[in-house]
Design an enzyme around this catalytic site. Sequence first.
Site, PDB file in Angstrom:
ATOM      1  N   GLN A 146       0.649  -0.620  -0.078  1.00  0.00           N
ATOM      2  CA  GLN A 146       0.273  -0.229  -0.345  1.00  0.00           C
ATOM      3  C   GLN A 146       0.689   1.253   0.162  1.00  0.00           C
ATOM      4  O   GLN A 146       1.944   1.624   0.351  1.00  0.00           O
ATOM      5  CB  GLN A 146      -1.228   0.402   0.619  1.00  0.00           C
ATOM      6  CG  GLN A 146      -2.165   1.435   1.275  1.00  0.00           C
ATOM      7  CD  GLN A 146      -2.799   1.004   2.684  1.00  0.00           C
ATOM      8  OE1 GLN A 146      -4.451   1.556   2.037  1.00  0.00           O
ATOM      9  NE2 GLN A 146      -2.492   0.219   4.049  1.00  0.00           N
ATOM     10  N   TYR A 202       1.181   5.950   0.112  1.00  0.00           N
ATOM     11  CA  TYR A 202       0.543   6.735  -0.073  1.00  0.00           C
ATOM     12  C   TYR A 202       0.907   7.502  -0.947  1.00  0.00           C
ATOM     13  O   TYR A 202       2.610   7.827  -0.710  1.00  0.00           O
ATOM     14  CB  TYR A 202       0.259   7.472   1.526  1.00  0.00           C
ATOM     15  CG  TYR A 202      -0.302   6.382   2.577  1.00  0.00           C
ATOM     16  CD1 TYR A 202      -1.815   7.023   2.234  1.00  0.00           C
ATOM     17  CD2 TYR A 202       0.154   5.426   3.049  1.00  0.00           C
ATOM     18  CE1 TYR A 202      -2.806   6.433   3.684  1.00  0.00           C
ATOM     19  CE2 TYR A 202      -1.113   4.380   4.293  1.00  0.00           C
ATOM     20  CZ  TYR A 202      -1.852   4.992   4.044  1.00  0.00           C
ATOM     21  OH  TYR A 202      -2.974   4.462   4.769  1.00  0.00           O
ATOM     22  N   THR A 262      -3.074   4.404  -2.541  1.00  0.00           N
ATOM     23  CA  THR A 262      -4.643   4.999  -1.603  1.00  0.00           C
ATOM     24  C   THR A 262      -4.345   6.925  -2.063  1.00  0.00           C
ATOM     25  O   THR A 262      -3.773   7.112  -1.681  1.00  0.00           O
ATOM     26  CB  THR A 262      -4.327   4.909  -0.008  1.00  0.00           C
ATOM     27  OG1 THR A 262      -3.626   3.211  -0.055  1.00  0.00           O
ATOM     28  CG2 THR A 262      -4.951   5.666   1.166  1.00  0.00           C
ATOM     29  N   ARG A 281      -9.828  13.984  12.788  1.00  0.00           N
ATOM     30  CA  ARG A 281     -10.028  12.313  14.025  1.00  0.00           C
ATOM     31  C   ARG A 281     -10.822  13.057  14.715  1.00  0.00           C
ATOM     32  O   ARG A 281     -10.337  13.123  15.800  1.00  0.00           O
ATOM     33  CB  ARG A 281      -9.464  11.401  14.158  1.00  0.00           C
ATOM     34  CG  ARG A 281      -8.707  10.957  11.883  1.00  0.00           C
ATOM     35  CD  ARG A 281      -8.267  10.504  11.889  1.00  0.00           C
ATOM     36  NE  ARG A 281      -7.817   9.580  10.732  1.00  0.00           N
ATOM     37  CZ  ARG A 281      -6.824   9.348   9.486  1.00  0.00           C
ATOM     38  NH1 ARG A 281      -6.142   8.325  10.582  1.00  0.00           N
ATOM     39  NH2 ARG A 281      -6.594   9.420   8.240  1.00  0.00           N
ATOM     40  N   LYS A 339      -7.968   2.682  -3.841  1.00  0.00           N
ATOM     41  CA  LYS A 339      -8.218   1.894  -2.895  1.00  0.00           C
ATOM     42  C   LYS A 339      -8.638   3.844  -2.349  1.00  0.00           C
ATOM     43  O   LYS A 339      -7.963   4.833  -2.534  1.00  0.00           O
ATOM     44  CB  LYS A 339      -7.191   1.743  -1.658  1.00  0.00           C
ATOM     45  CG  LYS A 339      -7.406   1.674  -0.425  1.00  0.00           C
ATOM     46  CD  LYS A 339      -7.020   1.032   0.424  1.00  0.00           C
ATOM     47  CE  LYS A 339      -7.722   0.635   1.538  1.00  0.00           C
ATOM     48  NZ  LYS A 339      -7.761   1.776   2.604  1.00  0.00           N
ATOM     49  N   HIS A 346     -12.324   5.478   3.984  1.00  0.00           N
ATOM     50  CA  HIS A 346     -10.693   5.567   4.680  1.00  0.00           C
ATOM     51  C   HIS A 346     -11.309   5.077   6.751  1.00  0.00           C
ATOM     52  O   HIS A 346     -10.923   5.740   7.680  1.00  0.00           O
ATOM     53  CB  HIS A 346     -10.795   6.789   5.294  1.00  0.00           C
ATOM     54  CG  HIS A 346      -8.864   5.912   5.512  1.00  0.00           C
ATOM     55  ND1 HIS A 346      -7.206   6.271   4.294  1.00  0.00           N
ATOM     56  CD2 HIS A 346      -8.209   6.212   6.548  1.00  0.00           C
ATOM     57  CE1 HIS A 346      -6.456   6.335   4.594  1.00  0.00           C
ATOM     58  NE2 HIS A 346      -6.806   5.806   5.927  1.00  0.00           N
ATOM     59  N   ARG A 392     -12.927   7.863   8.694  1.00  0.00           N
ATOM     60  CA  ARG A 392     -12.178   8.696   9.504  1.00  0.00           C
ATOM     61  C   ARG A 392     -11.468  10.177   9.046  1.00  0.00           C
ATOM     62  O   ARG A 392     -10.800  10.912   9.425  1.00  0.00           O
ATOM     63  CB  ARG A 392     -11.087   8.213  10.012  1.00  0.00           C
ATOM     64  CG  ARG A 392     -11.167   7.378  11.294  1.00  0.00           C
ATOM     65  CD  ARG A 392      -9.594   5.970  11.671  1.00  0.00           C
ATOM     66  NE  ARG A 392      -9.528   5.793   9.835  1.00  0.00           N
ATOM     67  CZ  ARG A 392      -8.370   5.263  10.494  1.00  0.00           C
ATOM     68  NH1 ARG A 392      -7.117   5.509  10.949  1.00  0.00           N
ATOM     69  NH2 ARG A 392      -7.898   4.869   9.440  1.00  0.00           N
TER      70      ARG A 392
END
Length: 265
Positions: free
Chosen positions: A11, A13, A39, A48, A134, A158, A161
């Site tokens: 994964q 970012y 992502t 959050r 994603k 996600h 959040r």
Amino acid sequence: AAVPGGDRWFQLYFLKDPALMSGMLRRAKASGYRVLCMTLDLAVHGRRERDIRNAFTVPLRPRLRTVAEVLARPAWLAGFLRNGVRFGNFADAAPSSSGFSSIAQHVAKLCDASATWRTVEAVAREWDGPFVVKGVLSPQDALRAVELGAEAVIVSNHGGRQLDHVPSAVAALPAIVRAVAGRAQVILDGGVRRGVDLVKARALGADACMIGRPFLWGLAAAGEPGVARTIEMFREELDIALALLGVPSVEAVDADCLYREAPAA
């Protein structure tokens, strides 16, 4: 190396530092990772509020409650003091004198809010292998991902959040399934807590589900055996749900398995 038969996905970012991102891609390739998961929904950290209420901050500012909870778990505390916590992927990118908190602050500033679909295309070209995206909630984004060559789109908010008032992943799922129309796999991520949730996702058109938090809960409760038990529970619940629906396999689940209230006359 511990799971030689596993299908490895990495994964990624989007980061401001292209050299750091390229380095991660090279390391993933060298370690036998087959699929790149890009992502899309973490351009910046969302507000959050649960973390704020729990005083989960970076750097950590312990409260009396935090200290009491840590002291109540001596085995965990001993392991933490013995092994520490580190961000392995980013340790080389942060100052050598940094500890856990300063590296976490550094990581929080790395995400690239300027990334676009051109960035996705460039990273896919550099990866030169199967990739998925994603964090998709709109049919238009799903179509764009497919046009760029994604083998799957992962419908996800996600974990709820990032942005208030976005739809749940399962609410967004049917429209994305219709838009993709079989040209790529559609994977549901988020809210999958029981085996029957797998059945619901399949009935709504998902090819697969991603499961995150239940495995973490199993790990926190009992380590590796806890994760194994979590998988067993999902399997048992799925088997019971299929039997009670009268369908022989997951592949046989379709929209007819859903109850839909008849429209008012």
